[in-house]
Write an enzyme that holds these catalytic residues in place. Sequence first.
Site: not given
Ligand SMILES: O=C(CO)[C@@H](O)[C@H](O)COP(=O)(O)O
Length: 503
Positions: A82-83, A240
């Site tokens: 995300m983000h 995700d």
């Molecule tokens: O910043 C967040 C949720 O706000 C993280 O959960 C990212 O979405 C990355 O996820 P992973 O690579 O650890 O699955």
Amino acid sequence: MTKVVLGIDLGTSAVKVSAVDRRGNIVAQQSFDYPVTQPQVGWSEQNPEDWVNGTTVAIVNLILKDHIAPTEIEGISYSGQMHGLVLLDENHQVLRPAILWNDTRTSAQVEEIKNKLGKKFLDITRNYPLEGFTLPKILWVKEEEPEIFKQADLFLLPKDYLRYRMTGKLAMDYSDAAGTVVLNVTKKCWSTDIAEAFDLPSSFFPNLIASTDFAGHISESYATFSGLTTQTKVYGGAADNAAGAIGAGLLKSNMVMSSIGTSGVVAKFEDNADIDYHGEIHFFNHAIPNKYYSMGVTLAAGDANSWFKRVFGETQSFSAWLREAEQSSVGANGLLFTPYISGERTPYPDADIRGSFLGLDRKHQRGDFIRAVLEGIIFSFKDIMTIYDQQGVDFDTIIAIGGGAKSPLWLQIQADIFGKRVTTLENEQGPGLGAAIIAATGLGWFDSVQEAAQSFLSFGMVYEPKAENVLKYQQMYSIYQTAYRSTAEISHKLVAYQRKISS
Ligand SMILES: O=C(CO)[C@@H](O)[C@H](O)COP(=O)(O)O
Ligand SMILES: Nc1ncnc2c1ncn2[C@@H]1O[C@H](COP(=O)(O)OP(=O)(O)O)[C@@H](O)[C@H]1O
């Protein structure tokens, strides 16, 4: 001919592509790793081209090595880290490396947003501005790299950029758009109040679609590049954690997901937007229409474990490494670890906090350190659960997913620290399976995401809390709860020093 969908899980450490049949069997899977760069203290970037290349290698391997015929692939969808900010120019060329979710360079921009919009921001987005979210990253580029920003036509998030490269179509789904913190979460539209406050034109924001919406066919050029056919249909996909929640069967409000990926997430299904967590934890749109999920994030969960192994035990396999932790005891013989190696989000939104080992004694062995790392990460999850407890929100089922759920020891530690039963999935593929479920629903194989999830998923091992361990962990957790405040000032000074010596 077996018809399949591809679920593409665009993670931080790797992309994993799963071919899933109509019954939910993963018939083949390929993955490809890519690096994260840290050009300065607190920065975290990736090259979007690595995502496209990694995904393509995985798809080519599915076709050539696993003999999945391109004509068998009916649909594709995504789960995306995300983000992350991907800035595109008017020709849709990438303008700079993507700034990722765990990049914390944007503290000044977070303050700016708070000062400009105050409580209104929380009302619209249901979240506080935090360094990891996309809007502060946009403002950082605007202020710090004005020459680049001048060329920016619009922005995308990581999986939306990948989808664009595969279909030629630009779009963003609601669950991921919520994590930009420019979305009006309950009205499901870009907030003009926020965009106008920062002089961002409406053309800067991509069209919004639902996760299961058809986003386009595989384009001619990507078909030539990858071996896929232009008949394959592509669907929106999800953030995700939303995809992971679906892939974990998080479909009712009595359920909580505990995900140990690079980051750590404790997420709860929310039936409606009535509950107000006052920004203490995130509140985002789900991939299921008009449903939501709340969550707290440990910035470095699996990452703290991987970092420690990389530095002190690189040559060992994960299982050999974790076996050493078994030689330690519950509470790691009084050694405590705080996992704030990249700063923290929940419950301490602090970009400059850093991790620590506390209570070091000459009796401590390496196994104690490994165990303390595993436990410290779960104590930080417990901090998130404590927020739910304080709000009087109850749940009885915890579903563990992510790379960390591969370890029985770590799963038992979760059950003992949470003091609740922890359930695994039979075939732990959380976000990738969630993405496949979204594609299967989009294609009409099922009437709803819930129906698809119920058909695709089966639960696996259950870990019950052991009363004796629960008591020991309660004592360690009460000490852990004091660690943030006791180490914050020292951490802040050390981070300032690290910045000074690296500039
Ligand atoms: O910043 C967040 C949720 O706000 C993280 O959960 C990212 O979405 C990355 O996820 P992973 O690579 O650890 O699955
Ligand atoms: N065999 C294992 N046992 C325990 N933890 C593991 C194992 N393999 C990987 N991990 C942990 O899982 C994390 C990666 O999880 P994953 O869900 O693949 O992450 P992401 O989606 O962010 O790329 C690693 O950082 C590591 O700490």
